[in-house]
Design a protein around this motif. Structure first.
Motif, mmCIF file in Angstrom:
data_model
loop_
_atom_site.group_PDB
_atom_site.id
_atom_site.type_symbol
_atom_site.label_atom_id
_atom_site.label_comp_id
_atom_site.label_asym_id
_atom_site.label_seq_id
_atom_site.Cartn_x
_atom_site.Cartn_y
_atom_site.Cartn_z
ATOM 1 N N SER A 60 -25.678 37.926 -5.567
ATOM 2 C CA SER A 60 -25.154 36.864 -6.552
ATOM 3 C C SER A 60 -26.163 36.576 -7.337
ATOM 4 O O SER A 60 -25.633 36.181 -8.617
ATOM 5 C CB SER A 60 -24.912 35.494 -5.759
ATOM 6 N N LYS A 110 -21.848 33.697 0.236
ATOM 7 C CA LYS A 110 -22.457 34.118 -0.948
ATOM 8 C C LYS A 110 -23.715 35.019 -0.554
ATOM 9 O O LYS A 110 -24.455 34.673 0.469
ATOM 10 C CB LYS A 110 -23.210 32.958 -1.759
ATOM 11 N N TYR A 120 -15.620 34.263 -8.611
ATOM 12 C CA TYR A 120 -16.906 33.913 -9.060
ATOM 13 C C TYR A 120 -17.329 32.306 -9.440
ATOM 14 O O TYR A 120 -18.057 31.647 -9.088
ATOM 15 C CB TYR A 120 -17.826 34.731 -9.689
ATOM 16 N N VAL A 168 -25.052 38.850 -10.300
ATOM 17 C CA VAL A 168 -23.826 38.509 -10.877
ATOM 18 C C VAL A 168 -24.085 37.276 -12.014
ATOM 19 O O VAL A 168 -23.788 37.377 -12.988
ATOM 20 C CB VAL A 168 -22.641 38.002 -9.917
ATOM 21 N N GLY A 174 -21.574 40.654 -4.629
ATOM 22 C CA GLY A 174 -22.014 39.273 -4.777
ATOM 23 C C GLY A 174 -21.672 38.477 -3.568
ATOM 24 O O GLY A 174 -22.128 37.083 -3.282
ATOM 25 N N TYR A 175 -20.879 38.799 -2.717
ATOM 26 C CA TYR A 175 -20.344 37.898 -1.523
ATOM 27 C C TYR A 175 -20.401 39.088 -0.393
ATOM 28 O O TYR A 175 -20.552 40.186 -0.396
ATOM 29 C CB TYR A 175 -18.899 37.774 -1.380
#
Length: 533
Positions: free
Chosen positions: A185, A180, A235, A188, A162-163
């Motif tokens: 993301s 991000k 997150y 997620v 997600g990053y």
């Protein structure tokens, strides 16, 4: 334990010189001193010229170690200890290697000779100090790790799913910052949405993502990596509620509550432990939570709802992961007490073998384990019949309590979050004032009592405003029994499953030859006045 059965019984002389200096002992002189100790026995000379003693990456030295492992060497002789290594840790490792292959060691200048009792005693002392240096080094590494965490620096390794990580600097030191990843993301966010709002199980989420050809580090999604994602506070846009959540578990929090403004994500770091079920988080009190430099993107209320759901392991186990019935996981056999699972029976055409229909039945797991002692009736327990009976009872109770309301999670505004931060600070001030009153004289107590009254008034005002927030727009953020009655037929299985777990604790089936009966244990006492759940 020493390894015996040496092929050769040869001694080794090792000499090293990093640079030619007037005041340094030449390699030739070192070898001459060592020859006096080996007398007329066979020996081989290993010499490194132009190499530092700060590490063991030296050609002749590596050849010496290789010959020791081939069991060609019986003793190593050197001019002085620092010719072998200037690192106590490296020296200790060498001694462990020598002991393993039963190799004696002699230093001509320090008279360090492992063939004598004094030499062995010196070796033991050296090993103690080497262990101390190892532990000191580990402490420095750990302290540096925690210091980086306290500053919100990324703690290393691959960027979390997600990053992405980009290089940056903080306090003049190179580090990495998380940014991000727009594609990952979204996955997620979907995971949290499916898990919290749509009632999907972790296994069902994994299957759904894999069917969509999504991957996690080029691997399939499964319960393990999905659980780690849901658990990870990296997150969440951390606010005061997140602070209180981890504080309630005894987690060490490096940032004051004022830093939890509902924007940045968190790093949770500490000891892991291995169990028979795999690697798990240890007691939360052994963990540290720090606000990171990166932006979180999961709403704190959604994150906390996910933690609540995943922490209720008994409820999750009872709810089950079955996709064939909305009451699977809630059913128990009234005869033996074991859970009941859904099985499929296929009805085929006798001539063509074509599937005509599929029937779902509840089967007692106690039969499989030999716990169900009574003979089974000839008829099966049809899932559809039990579901209809439970649905009838649920809607009947709902009709009696149409004004019963289940309040969904509300979104925290910044103003709400600030009020919670202010409330926490006031509670801390009240605690300090009470301590001062207990220890002060009459004058101090009089002043502190006035201060306490002021703080108490401020606390009540904040609590009043928080209550106003919680009641605001309630009509737009609730689920009532009236909704359940009107919309039940339109709900998909995950929603029905979620509502069943909300209202029903357990369903017991008494499977008998004369007929089946059910008994429902409710989570809510419908005989009491209606309240918000």
């Amino acid at each position: 334990m020493p390894i015996f059965g040496r092929i050769f019984d040869m001694k080794a002389i090792y000499a090293r010189q990093s640079k030619d200096k007037k005041d340094s002992i030449s390699i030739e002189t070192q070898i001459d001193y060592c020859r006096r100790e080996v007398y007329d026995e066979d020996y081989e000379v290993y010499q490194d010229k132009g190499f530092s003693g700060s590490n063991t990456n030296r050609p002749a030295f590596k050849r010496l170690l290789a010959d020791i492992k081939k069991q060609r060497i019986s003793q190593v002789v050197i001019y002085r200890l620092d010719r072998m290594s200037r690192s106590l840790l490296d020296f200790a490792k060498l001694m462990e290697l020598f002991q393993k292959y039963d190799v004696k060691f002699l230093s001509t200048q320090e008279k360090f000779d492992t063939t004598t009792p004094m030499g062995n005693a010196m070796l033991s002392i050296t090993m103690v100090f080497a262990q101390l240096e190892r532990e000191t080094l580990q402490c420095r590494i750990r302290d540096n790790y925690y210091a980086r965490g306290k500053k919100g620096m990324y703690l290393g390794g691959k960027a979390p799913f997600g990053y992405d990580k980009v290089e940056t600097s903080l306090d003049g030191k190179k580090t990495y910052k998380l940014i991000k990843n727009e594609t990952d993301s979204q996955i997620v966010e979907a995971i949290f949405n499916w898990y919290v709002n749509q009632g999907l199980s972790i296994s069902a989420i994994g299957r759904k993502l894999n069917e969509l050809n999504q991957s996690h580090d080029q691997k399939l999604f499964y319960a393990g990596n999905l659980t780690r994602i849901i658990r990870n506070p990296i997150y969440v846009s951390a606010n005061a509620d997140i602070f209180h959540y981890y504080q309630s578990f005894g987690c060490q929090i490096t940032n004051p509550i004022e830093d939890f403004q509902g924007q940045n994500g968190c790093f949770l770091y500490g000891k892991n432990k291995s169990t028979s079920e795999g690697r798990t988080r240890a007691n939360m009190s052994e963990h540290t939570l720090s606000i990171g430099l990166h932006q979180g993107f999961i709403d704190p209320d959604t994150f906390l709802s996910a933690q609540s759901k995943i922490n209720q392991s008994n409820s999750i186990s009872r709810l089950g992961t079955g996709s064939k019935s909305w009451i699977s996981g809630l059913i128990r056999c009234g005869i033996c007490g074991y859970r009941m699972s859904v099985k499929t029976s296929v009805n085929r055409d006798k001539h063509t073998g074509e599937v005509k229909a599929n029937y779902l039945y509840f089967c007692c797991n106690g039969v499989r384990y030999g716990a169900h002692k009574q003979p089974l009736p000839k008829h099966g327990i049809v899932v559809n019949a039990i579901e209809n009976a439970v649905e009838h009872q649920l809607l009947k109770h709902a009709a009696l309590k149409k004004d019963l309301i289940h309040q969904f999670v509300q979104t925290n505004t910044r103003e709400q979050n600030q009020l919670k931060i202010d409330l926490e600070k006031i509670n801390g001030e009240i605690h300090n004032v009470v301590e001062a009153i207990a220890q002060g004289n009459a004058v101090v107590q009089s002043y502190m009592n006035e201060k306490l009254e002021t703080l108490d008034q401020q606390k009540k005002e904040i609590q009043k405003r928080l209550i106003e927030f919680e009641s605001r727009d309630q009509s737009e953020n609730h689920f009532s029994m009236a909704d359940l009655i009107d919309q039940w037929k339109t709900y998909e299985l995950p929603m029905k499953k979620k509502l069943a777990a909300l209202f029903i604790n357990e369903i017991t089936i008494f499977h008998q030859e004369e007929g089946d009966s059910i008994q429902i244990k409710w989570n809510y006492d419908f005989s009491k006045p209606a309240i918000s759940l």
